[in-house]
Scaffold this motif. Structure first.
Motif, PDB file in Angstrom:
ATOM      1  N   GLU A  20       0.864  -1.183   0.000  1.00  0.00           N
ATOM      2  CA  GLU A  20       0.000   0.000   0.000  1.00  0.00           C
ATOM      3  C   GLU A  20       0.898   1.230   0.000  1.00  0.00           C
ATOM      4  O   GLU A  20       1.919   1.253   0.677  1.00  0.00           O
ATOM      5  CB  GLU A  20      -0.886   0.020   1.249  1.00  0.00           C
ATOM      6  CG  GLU A  20      -1.874  -1.122   1.333  1.00  0.00           C
ATOM      7  CD  GLU A  20      -2.932  -1.065   0.257  1.00  0.00           C
ATOM      8  OE1 GLU A  20      -3.349   0.060  -0.117  1.00  0.00           O
ATOM      9  OE2 GLU A  20      -3.345  -2.138  -0.216  1.00  0.00           O
ATOM     10  N   TYR A  54       1.039   8.670  -9.325  1.00  0.00           N
ATOM     11  CA  TYR A  54       0.344   7.529  -8.736  1.00  0.00           C
ATOM     12  C   TYR A  54      -1.037   7.951  -8.223  1.00  0.00           C
ATOM     13  O   TYR A  54      -2.021   7.258  -8.445  1.00  0.00           O
ATOM     14  CB  TYR A  54       1.176   6.919  -7.604  1.00  0.00           C
ATOM     15  CG  TYR A  54       0.577   5.648  -7.082  1.00  0.00           C
ATOM     16  CD1 TYR A  54       0.852   4.430  -7.696  1.00  0.00           C
ATOM     17  CD2 TYR A  54      -0.292   5.655  -5.996  1.00  0.00           C
ATOM     18  CE1 TYR A  54       0.287   3.247  -7.237  1.00  0.00           C
ATOM     19  CE2 TYR A  54      -0.861   4.482  -5.527  1.00  0.00           C
ATOM     20  CZ  TYR A  54      -0.571   3.286  -6.157  1.00  0.00           C
ATOM     21  OH  TYR A  54      -1.149   2.122  -5.706  1.00  0.00           O
ATOM     22  N   ARG A  55      -1.083   9.087  -7.544  1.00  0.00           N
ATOM     23  CA  ARG A  55      -2.373   9.566  -7.027  1.00  0.00           C
ATOM     24  C   ARG A  55      -3.359   9.841  -8.170  1.00  0.00           C
ATOM     25  O   ARG A  55      -4.536   9.548  -8.063  1.00  0.00           O
ATOM     26  CB  ARG A  55      -2.172  10.848  -6.216  1.00  0.00           C
ATOM     27  CG  ARG A  55      -1.632  10.633  -4.837  1.00  0.00           C
ATOM     28  CD  ARG A  55      -1.659  11.960  -4.055  1.00  0.00           C
ATOM     29  NE  ARG A  55      -0.840  11.900  -2.885  1.00  0.00           N
ATOM     30  CZ  ARG A  55       0.351  12.467  -2.743  1.00  0.00           C
ATOM     31  NH1 ARG A  55       0.890  13.141  -3.733  1.00  0.00           N
ATOM     32  NH2 ARG A  55       1.018  12.373  -1.618  1.00  0.00           N
ATOM     33  N   GLU A  56      -2.859  10.428  -9.246  1.00  0.00           N
ATOM     34  CA  GLU A  56      -3.728  10.816 -10.357  1.00  0.00           C
ATOM     35  C   GLU A  56      -4.167   9.629 -11.219  1.00  0.00           C
ATOM     36  O   GLU A  56      -5.306   9.566 -11.663  1.00  0.00           O
ATOM     37  CB  GLU A  56      -3.021  11.850 -11.230  1.00  0.00           C
ATOM     38  CG  GLU A  56      -3.898  12.402 -12.336  1.00  0.00           C
ATOM     39  CD  GLU A  56      -3.248  13.534 -13.099  1.00  0.00           C
ATOM     40  OE1 GLU A  56      -3.622  13.716 -14.272  1.00  0.00           O
ATOM     41  OE2 GLU A  56      -2.373  14.222 -12.551  1.00  0.00           O
ATOM     42  N   HIS A  57      -3.256   8.686 -11.460  1.00  0.00           N
ATOM     43  CA  HIS A  57      -3.526   7.609 -12.414  1.00  0.00           C
ATOM     44  C   HIS A  57      -3.668   6.222 -11.784  1.00  0.00           C
ATOM     45  O   HIS A  57      -4.038   5.276 -12.474  1.00  0.00           O
ATOM     46  CB  HIS A  57      -2.418   7.550 -13.472  1.00  0.00           C
ATOM     47  CG  HIS A  57      -2.265   8.831 -14.229  1.00  0.00           C
ATOM     48  ND1 HIS A  57      -3.174   9.283 -15.157  1.00  0.00           N
ATOM     49  CD2 HIS A  57      -1.298   9.773 -14.175  1.00  0.00           C
ATOM     50  CE1 HIS A  57      -2.775  10.439 -15.647  1.00  0.00           C
ATOM     51  NE2 HIS A  57      -1.648  10.765 -15.062  1.00  0.00           N
ATOM     52  N   GLY A  58      -3.285   6.082 -10.518  1.00  0.00           N
ATOM     53  CA  GLY A  58      -3.370   4.777  -9.875  1.00  0.00           C
ATOM     54  C   GLY A  58      -2.166   3.892 -10.140  1.00  0.00           C
ATOM     55  O   GLY A  58      -2.128   2.744  -9.706  1.00  0.00           O
ATOM     56  N   HIS A  59      -1.190   4.418 -10.850  1.00  0.00           N
ATOM     57  CA  HIS A  59       0.073   3.710 -11.111  1.00  0.00           C
ATOM     58  C   HIS A  59       1.110   4.742 -11.525  1.00  0.00           C
ATOM     59  O   HIS A  59       0.783   5.892 -11.828  1.00  0.00           O
ATOM     60  CB  HIS A  59      -0.088   2.628 -12.183  1.00  0.00           C
ATOM     61  CG  HIS A  59      -0.686   3.120 -13.462  1.00  0.00           C
ATOM     62  ND1 HIS A  59       0.048   3.711 -14.449  1.00  0.00           N
ATOM     63  CD2 HIS A  59      -1.967   3.126 -13.894  1.00  0.00           C
ATOM     64  CE1 HIS A  59      -0.743   4.054 -15.455  1.00  0.00           C
ATOM     65  NE2 HIS A  59      -1.981   3.706 -15.135  1.00  0.00           N
TER      66      HIS A  59
END
Length: 110
Positions: A20, A54-59
């Motif tokens: 996480e 990462y926050r914006e796209h999930g990766h």
């Protein structure tokens, strides 16, 4: 393998990536030390970029997109050598690990 931050062990996969995301500064210091990296301002700027992605796209981005994003605004004029100087085991993967993010997608990214 896990990292201990503030007395709490954080879960990792078998390659040492957090399961996480952890956006705290202390985890960056702990993982960087484990990776043998001495953090500089440039490291922190790239880490902030990776965390935002990462926050914006999930990766996180693959290397090519990372280089373009970093060179366009984070570290103007940055080239691949500069990123490899910061994260010698691979900027996209090692950068994500040091940033306290889960393991990036496989080769090719997104």
């Amino acid at each position: 393998m896990g990292y201990v931050v503030d007395g709490q062990e954080l879960d990792t996969d078998d390659q040492g990536y957090l399961l996480e995301p952890d956006y705290g500064e202390e985890i960056v210091r702990v993982i960087a030390a484990a990776e043998g990296i001495t953090l500089t301002d440039a490291h922190w700027k790239v880490i902030a970029f990776l965390r935002d992605e990462y926050r914006e796209h999930g990766h996180t981005p693959n290397f090519r997109n990372m280089l373009k994003g970093v060179a366009d605004g984070v570290l103007p004029g940055c080239d691949s050598k500069t990123l490899y100087d910061l994260f010698p085991l691979g900027p996209a993967k090692q950068g994500a690990k040091v940033a306290g993010l889960p393991q990036p997608y496989g080769k090719g990214g997104y």
